[in-house]
Design a protein around this motif. Structure first.
Motif, PDB file in Angstrom:
ATOM      1  N   SER A  17       5.066   1.418  -9.627  1.00  0.00           N
ATOM      2  CA  SER A  17       5.796   1.891  -8.446  1.00  0.00           C
ATOM      3  C   SER A  17       7.262   1.465  -8.429  1.00  0.00           C
ATOM      4  CB  SER A  17       5.087   1.428  -7.170  1.00  0.00           C
ATOM      5  OG  SER A  17       3.846   2.087  -7.035  1.00  0.00           O
ATOM      6  N   ASN A  60       4.658   0.515   0.159  1.00  0.00           N
ATOM      7  CA  ASN A  60       3.431   1.149  -0.308  1.00  0.00           C
ATOM      8  C   ASN A  60       2.320   0.117  -0.317  1.00  0.00           C
ATOM      9  OD1 ASN A  60       5.413   3.073  -2.495  1.00  0.00           O
ATOM     10  ND2 ASN A  60       4.074   3.967  -0.948  1.00  0.00           N
ATOM     11  N   ALA A 248       3.962   8.867  -4.678  1.00  0.00           N
ATOM     12  CA  ALA A 248       5.201   8.093  -4.531  1.00  0.00           C
ATOM     13  C   ALA A 248       6.333   8.969  -4.002  1.00  0.00           C
ATOM     14  CB  ALA A 248       5.591   7.470  -5.867  1.00  0.00           C
TER      15      ALA A 248
END
Length: 280
Positions: A17, A60, A248
């Protein structure tokens, strides 16, 4: 001035990420920093509070914290409410607003990148945790024919089936039931069991001529399930890398109001992860 973002989970050192959001930031010209923070059930709330105190703007959430994140939100989007799980947090006054981009991310990857038509597919989902909760409503909305949820812990499968509220299409079953369930057009591995190299016994009788096998994990974690899929001649064997990039991008859009292009980022990560697996 850069805004602060993070991904929370455990284990988290492997997370792509930070790399993905750095690429999105370069592409859009948005200044941000994005870090990975190790957190489990016992200390997630503490780490999230510290992140907020230090100016955290958004985050996240990955395994195994998506349901815990939902519980910590002061308000949520409709899709997070339907899932009962959150993968995207946005600072909202003194609290957090929760969203879930997992389902939309999976749908984009399967239909647009891999060309799958999900309509009418008899579907098996292995797992009933936060990842499964995030994608199940989207699969139903995409027009699958039926959804069978199988989980090691029977009450979790029952709870997810109840949450989805579609008794005509959604059915909770148990691992011992698999040999009697027949063929599926779509099999989704949404469990984290294969991260430890464990894969439950999956009978060949579940595979039909157009079966697509999808693992929500990527890299080494996806190898056992995808190896089973190829050995049993599934029509498609797809890992979760594309979903990772698409969810994402959905989070990025929630935070910044702009959706980045995912194709180049996906291609870069595919080359990166394939080289790591080959090297091993």
């Amino acid at each position: 001035m850069s805004r602060h973002f993070a991904v929370f989970g455990t284990p988290i050192a492997h997370s792509l990420s930070p790399r993905i959001h750095a690429a999105f930031a370069r592409q859009t010209g948005i200044a941000l920093d994005y870090v990975a923070i190790e957190a489990g059930h016992d200390d997630f709330a503490m780490h999230l509070a510290a992140f907020a105190d230090n100016g955290g703007h958004g985050a996240n959430v990955t395994l195994p914290l998506k349901e815990s994140a939902f519980a910590l939100c002061s308000n949520t989007s409709e899709r997070a409410l339907r899932a009962g799980a959150v993968n995207t947090l946005l600072r909202d006054g003194d609290g957090w607003r929760g969203d879930n981009t997992d389902g939309a991310g999976l749908l984009r990857d399967l239909t647009q990148r891999n060309g799958l038509d999900l309509r009418g597919r008899r579907t098996l989902m292995l797992g009933a945790g936060g990842a499964a909760r995030g994608i199940a409503p989207t699969l139903l909305d995409a027009g699958i024919d039926a959804l069978y949820i199988v989980n090691r812990t029977a009450q979790n499968a029952d709870a997810l089936a109840d949450l989805l509220g579609d008794p005509k299409r959604v059915h909770a079953r148990y691992l011992d039931d698999l040999p009697a369930l027949g063929e599926f057009d779509l099999i989704v591995n949404a469990t984290s069991a294969t991260r430890g190299g464990e894969l439950p016994h999956l009978p060949m009788s579940m595979v039909g001529r157009r079966t697509a096998a999808v693992d929500l994990s990527y890299g080494e974690a996806a190898i056992p399930f995808l190896a089973w899929a190829r050995a049993n001649r599934c029509h498609d064997a797809i890992d979760g890398l594309g979903m990772l990039v698409e969810q994402a991008a959905g989070s990025f859009e929630v935070w910044h109001g702009v959706r980045p292009d995912t194709d180049l980022v996906y291609a870069d990560l595919r080359a990166h992860t394939d080289s790591l697996v080959t090297a091993d």
